[in-house]
Design a protein around this motif. Sequence first.
Motif, mmCIF file in Angstrom:
data_model
loop_
_atom_site.group_PDB
_atom_site.id
_atom_site.type_symbol
_atom_site.label_atom_id
_atom_site.label_comp_id
_atom_site.label_asym_id
_atom_site.label_seq_id
_atom_site.Cartn_x
_atom_site.Cartn_y
_atom_site.Cartn_z
ATOM 1 N N ALA A 149 0.822 -1.204 0.000
ATOM 2 C CA ALA A 149 0.000 0.000 0.000
ATOM 3 C C ALA A 149 0.858 1.257 0.000
ATOM 4 O O ALA A 149 0.502 2.269 -0.632
ATOM 5 C CB ALA A 149 -0.934 -0.004 1.204
ATOM 6 N N ASP A 150 1.987 1.216 0.680
ATOM 7 C CA ASP A 150 2.864 2.386 0.716
ATOM 8 C C ASP A 150 3.509 2.640 -0.645
ATOM 9 O O ASP A 150 3.822 3.791 -0.993
ATOM 10 C CB ASP A 150 3.953 2.199 1.779
ATOM 11 N N GLU A 151 3.714 1.616 -1.443
ATOM 12 C CA GLU A 151 4.360 1.774 -2.739
ATOM 13 C C GLU A 151 3.382 1.937 -3.892
ATOM 14 O O GLU A 151 3.771 2.334 -4.991
ATOM 15 C CB GLU A 151 5.246 0.553 -3.013
ATOM 16 N N PRO A 153 0.104 3.388 -6.165
ATOM 17 C CA PRO A 153 -0.502 4.705 -6.418
ATOM 18 C C PRO A 153 -1.742 4.900 -5.541
ATOM 19 O O PRO A 153 -2.277 3.954 -4.970
ATOM 20 C CB PRO A 153 -0.857 4.649 -7.906
ATOM 21 N N GLU A 154 -2.202 6.159 -5.482
ATOM 22 C CA GLU A 154 -3.233 6.543 -4.523
ATOM 23 C C GLU A 154 -4.509 5.708 -4.627
ATOM 24 O O GLU A 154 -4.993 5.215 -3.597
ATOM 25 C CB GLU A 154 -3.557 8.030 -4.687
ATOM 26 N N PRO A 155 -5.132 5.538 -5.794
ATOM 27 C CA PRO A 155 -6.387 4.752 -5.809
ATOM 28 C C PRO A 155 -6.181 3.328 -5.306
ATOM 29 O O PRO A 155 -6.987 2.800 -4.537
ATOM 30 C CB PRO A 155 -6.800 4.778 -7.287
ATOM 31 N N SER A 157 -3.731 2.302 -3.387
ATOM 32 C CA SER A 157 -3.320 2.359 -1.991
ATOM 33 C C SER A 157 -4.524 2.445 -1.061
ATOM 34 O O SER A 157 -4.560 1.803 -0.005
ATOM 35 C CB SER A 157 -2.397 3.558 -1.780
ATOM 36 N N ALA A 158 -5.526 3.246 -1.441
ATOM 37 C CA ALA A 158 -6.724 3.362 -0.601
ATOM 38 C C ALA A 158 -7.465 2.030 -0.509
ATOM 39 O O ALA A 158 -7.935 1.633 0.571
ATOM 40 C CB ALA A 158 -7.645 4.439 -1.163
ATOM 41 N N HIS A 161 -5.510 -0.272 1.758
ATOM 42 C CA HIS A 161 -5.703 0.076 3.168
ATOM 43 C C HIS A 161 -7.038 -0.467 3.688
ATOM 44 O O HIS A 161 -7.129 -0.900 4.848
ATOM 45 C CB HIS A 161 -5.640 1.591 3.347
#
Length: 315
Positions: A149-151, A153-155, A157-158, A161
Amino acid sequence: MSLFWRVFLLNAAVLTGATVLLVLSPATVSTPVLPAEGLILVAGLVAMLVANAVLLRIGFLPLRRLTRAMTTIDLLRPGSRPPVSGHGGIADLIMAFNAMLDRLEFERATSNARALSAQEAERRRIARELHDEVGQSLTAVLLELRRVADEAPEPVSAALHQVQETTRDSLDEIRRIARRLRPGVLEELGLASALKSLTGEVHGVAARCRIDGELPELGEEVELVIYRVAQESITNAVRHSGATRIDLLVHVEPSEVRLRVRDNGAGTGDSPEGAGIRGMRERALLAGATLAVEPVAEGGTEVRLDVPINTGGGR
């Protein structure tokens, strides 16, 4: 005197009395029988039958009590015995029945002890596998999800999470199940802390625990019996009674430890006892304790467990 001879002598007494009365009375029987003589004979026959029935009923009264005891006896409520009364074969029969109950209760207690011991061992094995195998695997999954998740991209990663939170909730649920299967707090901190932790884990219902006095050394098996009875009582109240409040009280006296679990739910009503309550009764037998499940006057149910202190040994 055997039962055969008792019945024989009762009938012989009735027939002898009737014969004596017939010999001493001025009554005669004509041929053919006159109506008045017939009435006398019928009255005598009725009197004989009534006397025979009364004497036999008195003689067989202990057997009737034994029959009622046979239909109502419950091995999960030990100690109930029909009184030995009567003479000869009847008293021997009641004594034989009581001796049979003693053997059955002993054998049932022994087999229940083995079964519950095996059940607790299986609970510990499953709890250990859940904690060590499944728990560690899910922990590794959580760490990997965090790294990805840290690596990502934003969509993505969310979304990761969100999966991570779901996995964490599953891990917490597995740990909670493992604690219920194997109460580690009971082994590590003792019965008092385990009971307080048990009420603290109740969700959706106001539960409180109060312990009056200092718990003595009861032994691991007896402490486990008290804990399991409290656990099953709380589980039944939460799942089946619709209760909003549960009170757990432990009162220590010089000769016994009293556990009370009371709720304000719908009560048991006239429904038969289920596997949970019968399981509690079987556990109570292992500790030499007495268990009662009764309705409360103001509504709800109270489970009472009285454990003799001298039953357990040292820990």
